[in-house]
Design a protein around this motif. Structure first.
Motif, short mmCIF file in Angstrom:
data_model
loop_
_atom_site.label_atom_id
_atom_site.label_comp_id
_atom_site.label_asym_id
_atom_site.label_seq_id
_atom_site.Cartn_x
_atom_site.Cartn_y
_atom_site.Cartn_z
N LEU A 54 -10.56 -11.37 5.65
CA LEU A 54 -9.88 -10.21 6.20
C LEU A 54 -10.12 -8.98 5.32
O LEU A 54 -9.91 -9.01 4.11
CB LEU A 54 -8.38 -10.50 6.30
N ASN A 99 -4.66 -14.32 15.24
CA ASN A 99 -4.88 -13.74 13.92
C ASN A 99 -3.61 -13.03 13.47
O ASN A 99 -2.74 -12.69 14.28
CB ASN A 99 -6.05 -12.75 13.94
N MET A 134 -13.25 -5.54 10.70
CA MET A 134 -12.00 -6.03 10.12
C MET A 134 -12.17 -7.34 9.38
O MET A 134 -11.29 -7.74 8.61
CB MET A 134 -10.94 -6.16 11.21
N LYS A 181 -6.42 1.30 10.54
CA LYS A 181 -6.24 1.39 11.98
C LYS A 181 -4.79 1.20 12.40
O LYS A 181 -4.29 1.90 13.30
CB LYS A 181 -7.12 0.36 12.69
N TYR A 182 -4.10 0.25 11.76
CA TYR A 182 -2.76 -0.12 12.22
C TYR A 182 -1.65 0.24 11.24
O TYR A 182 -0.49 -0.12 11.46
CB TYR A 182 -2.71 -1.62 12.51
N HIS A 196 2.11 -7.80 5.65
CA HIS A 196 2.13 -6.54 4.91
C HIS A 196 3.53 -6.33 4.35
O HIS A 196 4.53 -6.70 4.98
CB HIS A 196 1.76 -5.39 5.86
N PHE A 249 -9.37 -9.56 15.18
CA PHE A 249 -10.12 -9.17 13.99
C PHE A 249 -11.49 -9.84 14.06
O PHE A 249 -11.58 -11.06 14.18
CB PHE A 249 -9.41 -9.63 12.72
N ARG A 284 -8.41 -6.06 4.55
CA ARG A 284 -7.06 -5.50 4.72
C ARG A 284 -7.09 -3.98 4.79
O ARG A 284 -6.33 -3.37 5.55
CB ARG A 284 -6.16 -5.98 3.58
N MET A 340 -1.98 -10.43 9.99
CA MET A 340 -2.03 -9.84 8.66
C MET A 340 -0.61 -9.50 8.23
O MET A 340 0.12 -8.79 8.91
CB MET A 340 -2.87 -8.55 8.62
N VAL A 362 -8.02 -2.91 8.30
CA VAL A 362 -6.94 -3.16 9.25
C VAL A 362 -5.82 -2.14 9.06
O VAL A 362 -5.26 -1.60 10.02
CB VAL A 362 -6.40 -4.60 9.10
N SER A 419 -16.00 -5.59 14.51
CA SER A 419 -15.07 -4.46 14.44
C SER A 419 -14.89 -3.95 13.02
O SER A 419 -14.23 -2.94 12.80
CB SER A 419 -13.69 -4.87 15.00
#
Length: 611
Positions: A579, A490, A572, A587-588, A494, A566, A581, A492, A584, A570
């Motif tokens: 997704l 997976n 996400m 958390k990240y 950004h 993901f 976003r 994402m 996510v 969870s």
């Protein structure tokens, strides 16, 4: 099936034409058992009587919290034949979402799959004043009252009640609401999409006029019927043509069930086709060089043949050899009878489409949304272009609005046609936002029409962001490319208002572990492996390889690694695997933002952080 006005008419015609044919198959004690169209119709009639005995009547709404099963289809068609709207939900959703939807649509009853779901619904019924009845598809320990007096009964009890007190079927108007399908809600609460009988039947009739399925087909059902793609295309379309539908035991048994059921048609989201692609490529990578060479040459010959180009003698022999050595073995894993693959729900990459095509399985990719019942465009036998989602279906018009895209070559996809929803339930302001003055529906998707009228999807407007240099990035297509790697589960991407793109990567731990062992590396725990600079560099090299296909400003300069995939559990992903976003980033976000330290001067790449 032309000129269908409602789903009741669809069922009546199919029972008359295909009564003795098998309809639904379920696996019990290691054996597949089937019920016929006639038997299904009888169960629908009995359950309709059972619902009527509870006082459920035309105009009411009944919620469903269940995965696909025969009882789901029986209950849904019983509702349609009473003029009752179906409100489907997912077993994997949070109880708070069930509660919100039940209250938002004012459901009078809920059909629930398991004792665990029943217990949660009995508890939430105290906060759902409209909810009068809970109908358990499993056998509860006696009937009873929920916390607020909601009556609990069983599916079997309602069948018995309906047999004793039959209720006549009605013919809903095309304008009557068939379903309230709630969108997944990547941000905020889900919205109830009002789909009429006319919306759905116009859509399936248009699809069937474009892709003529016959009664000799069989599918394996694993797309959730709570989702509009599975609801219209896998449930209603298959019933309309007299096909057979085997119900998959569970997602982790799809491949096993495919081999047992031997379907001729497979309807799926790209994720499944991507996994097939990744799995075969992993296996081929471990084969001798001569097999790898034959595989690649066979793919090239198949792609050339698909484009309508003539093959030379050597190419024909190569393709035949590749089919015998590799492609036929892959088809055998899916039962050996698979002829058509219908992909929807998200964009299918051209590489994967060409790969599935090369296996001897014709790919028809389509595009749509819950709000469009769902199909807008689809590739057909008469008009198929891999990489596109086909041409708009009969009766549907697509207009590209470039005013919102910041790009004259693409724009927002606006749809007109009888498949467009009635509107969002109780959302006047949002209805104003998505409907144009002349009745078009703004999809929120970016795309373009080529010179031959084929539609291409390039991203989502709300996901599009601008880099510091003013370039706009649509992250979803980039993420789909990354996920085709056997090393990446997976991703994402950004970069909103930042100098360049970064990505959160969830690596495939099995592939990464095998690579590390091959390099003589060993680790006490997965987290330790992800922190090793050599491992991080290996993943970055794979990202760089994939980024070679991207535009310069789209390239991903740095990555953060995460061990946790993901998932919907969870929070996400939505239940339809989109997704979230925002979740996510919550958390990240710090890990991703840390990747920009010192980036403005374009310093040499530093080691990626590990989430």
């Amino acid at each position: 099936m032309a000129n269908l006005e409602n789903l009741v008419e669809l069922l009546d015609r199919s029972i008359q034409q295909h009564g003795s044919r098998p309809l639904f198959g379920t696996k019990t004690d290691g054996r597949w058992d089937w019920i016929t169209y006639a038997e299904f119709g009888q169960r629908v009639a009995r359950f309709r009587g059972g619902l009527a005995s509870l006082g459920v009547q035309r105009g009411d709404r009944v919620a469903f919290i269940s995965n696909n099963r025969v009882e789901w289809a029986v209950a849904a068609y019983a509702c349609f034949t009473l003029g009752v709207s179906v409100v489907p939900m997912y077993e994997a959703q949070l109880a708070s979402e069930w509660e919100f939807i039940i209250n938002d649509c004012e459901a009078v009853a809920a059909v629930v799959a398991t004792p665990q779901i029943l217990a949660k619904c009995e508890e939430l019924s105290a906060r759902a004043p409209s909810l009068k009845h809970l109908i358990s598809l499993s056998e509860p320990e006696g009937d009873g009252d929920g916390a607020s007096g909601a009556k609990t009964t069983s599916y079997r009890a309602l069948l018995e009640a309906g047999e004793e007190s039959p209720a006549p079927a009605i013919q809903p108007s095309p304008k009557d609401t068939a379903c309230l399908i709630y969108t997944s809600g990547t941000t905020g609460n889900p919205k109830g999409v009002i789909l009429s009988h006319g919306n759905i039947t116009s859509n399936l009739c248009a699809v069937l006029s474009s892709i003529p399925f016959g009664g000799g087909h069989r599918s394996l059902s694993f797309l959730p019927w709570a989702h509009s793609f599975g609801h219209t295309c896998e449930l209603h379309v298959m019933i309309a043509v007299g096909a057979e539908v085997a119900l998959c035991e569970s997602v982790d048994r799809i491949v096993l069930n495919l081999a047992e059921v031997k379907p001729t048609v497979l309807m799926s989201v790209p994720r499944i086709f991507n996994r097939i692609y990744e799995g075969v490529n992993k296996q081929i990578a471990e084969k001798p060089a001569i097999v790898r060479s034959l595989f690649r040459a066979g793919l090239r010959a198949a792609a050339k043949q698909q484009r309508g180009e003539a093959l030379g003698l050597v190419e024909r022999l190569t393709l035949a050899a590749a089919d015998r050595v590799v492609f036929s073995k892959v088809r055998a894993k899916f039962g050996g009878n698979l002829k058509y693959a219908i992909s929807g729900g998200a964009a299918l990459s051209r590489e994967v489409a060409e790969f599935v095509d090369a296996l001897g399985v014709t790919v028809y990719e389509g595009y749509g949304l819950t709000e469009t019942s769902p199909i807008i465009a689809v590739n057909t036998p008469a008009a198929r272009r891999l990489g596109s989602v086909g041409k708009p279906i009969p009766g549907v018009k697509v207009v590209i609005d470039t005013s919102r895209s910041h790009d004259p070559a693409q724009g927002e996809i606006v749809v007109y046609g009888p498949n467009v929803m009635v509107g969002y339930h109780k959302r006047d302001e949002e209805n104003k936002a998505v409907f144009t003055e002349d009745g078009g529906f703004r999809t929120g998707d970016l795309g373009y029409l080529d010179g031959d009228g084929y539609l291409f999807i390039t991203g989502r407007i709300k996901e599009q962001y601008k880099l510091e240099n003013g370039k706009y990035v649509a992250p979803a297509p980039l993420e789909e490319k990354l996920k085709l790697s056997p090393l990446i589960n997976n991703a994402m991407v950004h970069g909103d208002n930042r100098p360049f793109n970064v990505a959160l990567i969830v690596p495939d731990m099995a592939s990464l572990t095998a690579w590390a062992q091959g390099k003589g590396l060993s680790f006490d725990a997965p987290g330790a492996m992800l922190k090793d600079p050599r491992v991080v560099a290996h993943v970055q090299e794979e990202v760089d390889r994939i980024c070679s296909e991207f535009k310069g400003f789209e390239k991903i300069k740095k990555i953060a690694l995460a061990a946790e995939d993901f998932t919907a559990e969870s929070g996400m992903l939505t239940p339809t695997l989109k997704l979230k976003r925002r979740v996510v980033l919550e958390k990240y976000g710090p890990e991703l933002e840390a990747l920009y330290g010192g980036a403005a001067k374009e310093a040499p790449r530093q080691a990626a952080r590990v989430a």
